[in-house]
Design a protein around this motif. Sequence first.
Motif, mmCIF file in Angstrom:
data_model
loop_
_atom_site.group_PDB
_atom_site.id
_atom_site.type_symbol
_atom_site.label_atom_id
_atom_site.label_comp_id
_atom_site.label_asym_id
_atom_site.label_seq_id
_atom_site.Cartn_x
_atom_site.Cartn_y
_atom_site.Cartn_z
ATOM 1 N N HIS A 37 -1.114 -7.718 -0.289
ATOM 2 C CA HIS A 37 -1.168 -6.691 0.750
ATOM 3 C C HIS A 37 -0.589 -7.268 2.032
ATOM 4 C CE1 HIS A 37 -3.666 -4.026 3.627
ATOM 5 N NE2 HIS A 37 -2.645 -3.331 3.185
ATOM 6 N N ARG A 38 0.418 -6.612 2.575
ATOM 7 C CA ARG A 38 1.107 -7.122 3.754
ATOM 8 C C ARG A 38 1.607 -8.544 3.480
ATOM 9 N NH1 ARG A 38 -2.582 -4.763 8.793
ATOM 10 N NH2 ARG A 38 -2.768 -2.643 7.964
ATOM 11 N N GLU A 39 1.363 -9.472 4.407
ATOM 12 C CA GLU A 39 1.827 -10.848 4.188
ATOM 13 C C GLU A 39 0.892 -11.663 3.312
ATOM 14 O OE1 GLU A 39 0.578 -9.474 7.013
ATOM 15 O OE2 GLU A 39 0.446 -10.987 8.595
ATOM 16 N N TYR A 40 -0.225 -11.077 2.913
ATOM 17 C CA TYR A 40 -1.251 -11.816 2.185
ATOM 18 C C TYR A 40 -1.096 -11.619 0.675
ATOM 19 C CZ TYR A 40 -3.147 -11.750 6.883
ATOM 20 O OH TYR A 40 -3.303 -11.870 8.244
ATOM 21 N N ARG A 41 -0.611 -12.654 0.027
ATOM 22 C CA ARG A 41 -0.436 -12.639 -1.428
ATOM 23 C C ARG A 41 -1.325 -13.720 -2.019
ATOM 24 N NH1 ARG A 41 5.105 -14.289 -4.587
ATOM 25 N NH2 ARG A 41 4.466 -13.674 -6.692
ATOM 26 N N THR A 42 -2.169 -13.356 -2.965
ATOM 27 C CA THR A 42 -3.172 -14.283 -3.490
ATOM 28 C C THR A 42 -3.057 -14.415 -4.998
ATOM 29 O OG1 THR A 42 -4.728 -13.737 -1.717
ATOM 30 C CG2 THR A 42 -5.652 -14.753 -3.693
ATOM 31 N N ALA A 43 -3.129 -15.660 -5.463
ATOM 32 C CA ALA A 43 -3.183 -15.955 -6.896
ATOM 33 C C ALA A 43 -4.294 -16.958 -7.138
ATOM 34 C CB ALA A 43 -1.845 -16.513 -7.390
ATOM 35 N N THR A 44 -4.896 -16.876 -8.299
ATOM 36 C CA THR A 44 -5.987 -17.785 -8.670
ATOM 37 C C THR A 44 -5.726 -18.337 -10.062
ATOM 38 O OG1 THR A 44 -7.640 -16.683 -7.292
ATOM 39 C CG2 THR A 44 -8.460 -17.932 -9.165
ATOM 40 N N GLY A 45 -5.999 -19.627 -10.235
ATOM 41 C CA GLY A 45 -5.787 -20.256 -11.529
ATOM 42 C C GLY A 45 -6.454 -21.600 -11.591
ATOM 43 N N SER A 46 -5.775 -22.567 -12.223
ATOM 44 C CA SER A 46 -6.330 -23.916 -12.314
ATOM 45 C C SER A 46 -5.204 -24.932 -12.221
ATOM 46 C CB SER A 46 -7.109 -24.115 -13.616
ATOM 47 O OG SER A 46 -6.247 -24.027 -14.737
ATOM 48 N N GLY A 74 -11.644 -8.062 1.328
ATOM 49 C CA GLY A 74 -11.199 -8.181 2.707
ATOM 50 C C GLY A 74 -10.289 -7.047 3.133
ATOM 51 N N TYR A 75 -10.406 -6.674 4.364
ATOM 52 C CA TYR A 75 -9.633 -5.570 4.949
ATOM 53 C C TYR A 75 -8.137 -5.813 4.831
ATOM 54 C CZ TYR A 75 -8.103 -2.438 8.777
ATOM 55 O OH TYR A 75 -7.491 -1.487 9.555
ATOM 56 N N HIS A 76 -7.692 -7.050 5.054
ATOM 57 C CA HIS A 76 -6.280 -7.381 4.965
ATOM 58 C C HIS A 76 -5.940 -8.136 3.683
ATOM 59 C CE1 HIS A 76 -7.217 -7.035 9.301
ATOM 60 N NE2 HIS A 76 -6.010 -6.503 9.393
ATOM 61 N N VAL A 77 -6.746 -9.123 3.341
ATOM 62 C CA VAL A 77 -6.437 -9.979 2.203
ATOM 63 C C VAL A 77 -6.716 -9.284 0.875
ATOM 64 C CG1 VAL A 77 -6.951 -12.211 1.124
ATOM 65 C CG2 VAL A 77 -6.832 -12.026 3.595
ATOM 66 N N GLU A 78 -7.703 -8.394 0.875
ATOM 67 C CA GLU A 78 -8.036 -7.575 -0.289
ATOM 68 C C GLU A 78 -8.444 -8.383 -1.519
ATOM 69 O OE1 GLU A 78 -5.084 -4.535 -1.002
ATOM 70 O OE2 GLU A 78 -5.864 -3.336 0.668
ATOM 71 N N VAL A 79 -9.304 -9.369 -1.316
ATOM 72 C CA VAL A 79 -9.902 -10.084 -2.442
ATOM 73 C C VAL A 79 -11.412 -10.071 -2.293
ATOM 74 C CG1 VAL A 79 -7.914 -11.589 -2.789
ATOM 75 C CG2 VAL A 79 -9.783 -12.343 -1.308
ATOM 76 N N GLY A 80 -12.101 -10.094 -3.421
ATOM 77 C CA GLY A 80 -13.550 -10.168 -3.439
ATOM 78 C C GLY A 80 -14.027 -11.520 -3.922
ATOM 79 N N PRO A 81 -15.339 -11.717 -3.990
ATOM 80 C CA PRO A 81 -15.901 -13.019 -4.368
ATOM 81 C C PRO A 81 -15.457 -13.519 -5.739
ATOM 82 C CG PRO A 81 -17.590 -11.617 -3.411
ATOM 83 C CD PRO A 81 -16.383 -10.748 -3.610
ATOM 84 N N ASP A 82 -15.165 -12.618 -6.660
ATOM 85 C CA ASP A 82 -14.788 -13.041 -8.014
ATOM 86 C C ASP A 82 -13.290 -13.277 -8.162
ATOM 87 O OD1 ASP A 82 -17.448 -12.820 -8.827
ATOM 88 O OD2 ASP A 82 -17.199 -10.712 -9.387
ATOM 89 N N ASP A 83 -12.539 -13.067 -7.084
ATOM 90 C CA ASP A 83 -11.090 -13.156 -7.173
ATOM 91 C C ASP A 83 -10.532 -14.526 -6.813
ATOM 92 O OD1 ASP A 83 -10.781 -10.447 -7.885
ATOM 93 O OD2 ASP A 83 -10.868 -9.834 -5.780
ATOM 94 N N VAL A 84 -11.297 -15.339 -6.102
ATOM 95 C CA VAL A 84 -10.762 -16.598 -5.585
ATOM 96 C C VAL A 84 -11.684 -17.768 -5.895
ATOM 97 C CG1 VAL A 84 -9.339 -15.629 -3.751
ATOM 98 C CG2 VAL A 84 -11.764 -16.035 -3.329
ATOM 99 N N ALA A 85 -11.086 -18.954 -5.938
ATOM 100 C CA ALA A 85 -11.839 -20.194 -6.128
ATOM 101 C C ALA A 85 -12.460 -20.625 -4.798
ATOM 102 C CB ALA A 85 -10.913 -21.282 -6.665
ATOM 103 N N ASP A 86 -13.250 -21.681 -4.843
ATOM 104 C CA ASP A 86 -13.871 -22.199 -3.619
ATOM 105 C C ASP A 86 -12.842 -22.827 -2.683
ATOM 106 O OD1 ASP A 86 -16.338 -21.428 -4.563
ATOM 107 O OD2 ASP A 86 -16.879 -23.417 -5.308
ATOM 108 N N ALA A 87 -11.735 -23.303 -3.246
ATOM 109 C CA ALA A 87 -10.681 -23.951 -2.456
ATOM 110 C C ALA A 87 -9.416 -23.114 -2.519
ATOM 111 C CB ALA A 87 -10.405 -25.360 -2.964
ATOM 112 N N SER A 142 0.814 -1.198 0.000
ATOM 113 C CA SER A 142 0.000 0.000 0.000
ATOM 114 C C SER A 142 0.854 1.258 0.000
ATOM 115 C CB SER A 142 -0.925 0.005 1.222
ATOM 116 O OG SER A 142 -0.182 0.001 2.406
ATOM 117 N N GLU A 143 2.169 1.112 0.339
ATOM 118 C CA GLU A 143 3.033 2.272 0.343
ATOM 119 C C GLU A 143 3.421 2.699 -1.061
ATOM 120 O OE1 GLU A 143 6.302 1.168 2.741
ATOM 121 O OE2 GLU A 143 5.158 1.086 4.603
ATOM 122 N N THR A 144 3.349 1.757 -2.024
ATOM 123 C CA THR A 144 3.782 2.078 -3.371
ATOM 124 C C THR A 144 2.675 1.991 -4.393
ATOM 125 O OG1 THR A 144 4.460 -0.225 -3.693
ATOM 126 C CG2 THR A 144 6.121 1.291 -2.875
#
Length: 290
Positions: free
Chosen positions: A70-79, A31-44, A5-7
């Motif tokens: 964001h912070r320690e929370y890094r998220t990727a989605t794929g298959s 999410g406040y920390h994770v910063e993903v919405g419903p369309d950003d992640v899979a069910d698992a 968030s600093e950059t």
Amino acid sequence: MSDESETSTDHTADGDGAAGGDSEDPSDEAGYHVEVGPDDVADAVLLPGDPERVDKVTALWDEYDEVAHHREYRTATGSYDGAPISVTSTGIGSPSAAIAVEELARVGVDTFVRVGSCGAIQPGMEVGDLVITTGAVRQEGTSDEYVREEYPAAADGEVVSALVAAAERLGYDYHTGVTMSADSFYAGQGRAGFEGFEAAGSDELVAELRDANVRNIEMEASAILTIASVYGLRAGAVCSVYANRITGEFRTEGESRAAETASLAVKLLARMDGVKREAGADRWHAGLSL
């Protein structure tokens, strides 16, 4: 690790005086920390600790996009082998792992698989082996904030079955059993602290756990399992053995095997869910073929 968030132009820097429409808001859909919405992640979602481990996870997938960091929370989605899958790093320890479970659950995630590293405390467990958790000793304080201490930290049976099946299919050496989750890497795991400090009882801790047939020690599984269970969600854990506390051997080995086992387990869980739907069953069991 620096806070993105600093950059980033998409987020304001943390601080009590942060203002404007881009400031963090716990009521936001993302999410406040994770910063993903419903369309950003899979069910698992796979949950490694180290944000750098995300690259080692996604290297095994068919394709992926990084959707948040964001912070320690890094998220990727794929298959993986055609199955939708996500990964979110949680940092070190149960408090930050609990935040990830909370915020991912709120956007629709229903299955969590911790992918970590651990110290083995039983004979015959080699560095690089996998440990699939069936339940956990709650020696962390985060899950106590959710439910009384007698509540079990139990891994979901479907997730355990999928992880075992995945390890078998991949030909990886693995062990199943009870994990202990601690709140401290040093004193809480029977290691000496600064200048040789020893916490009360630390000299007996590992031996007592070994006598109780506990397999390994790490820092997040029991909170993830407990919180998921409280919310009626599926969770499990697979960790690669980095340290053998009996021999003193330590090597960073096996994390790709843990990641591949967890990824294949998500694929198998998707197949389990399909079989359940066809059979009209609420739970997958051994009588239902994969």
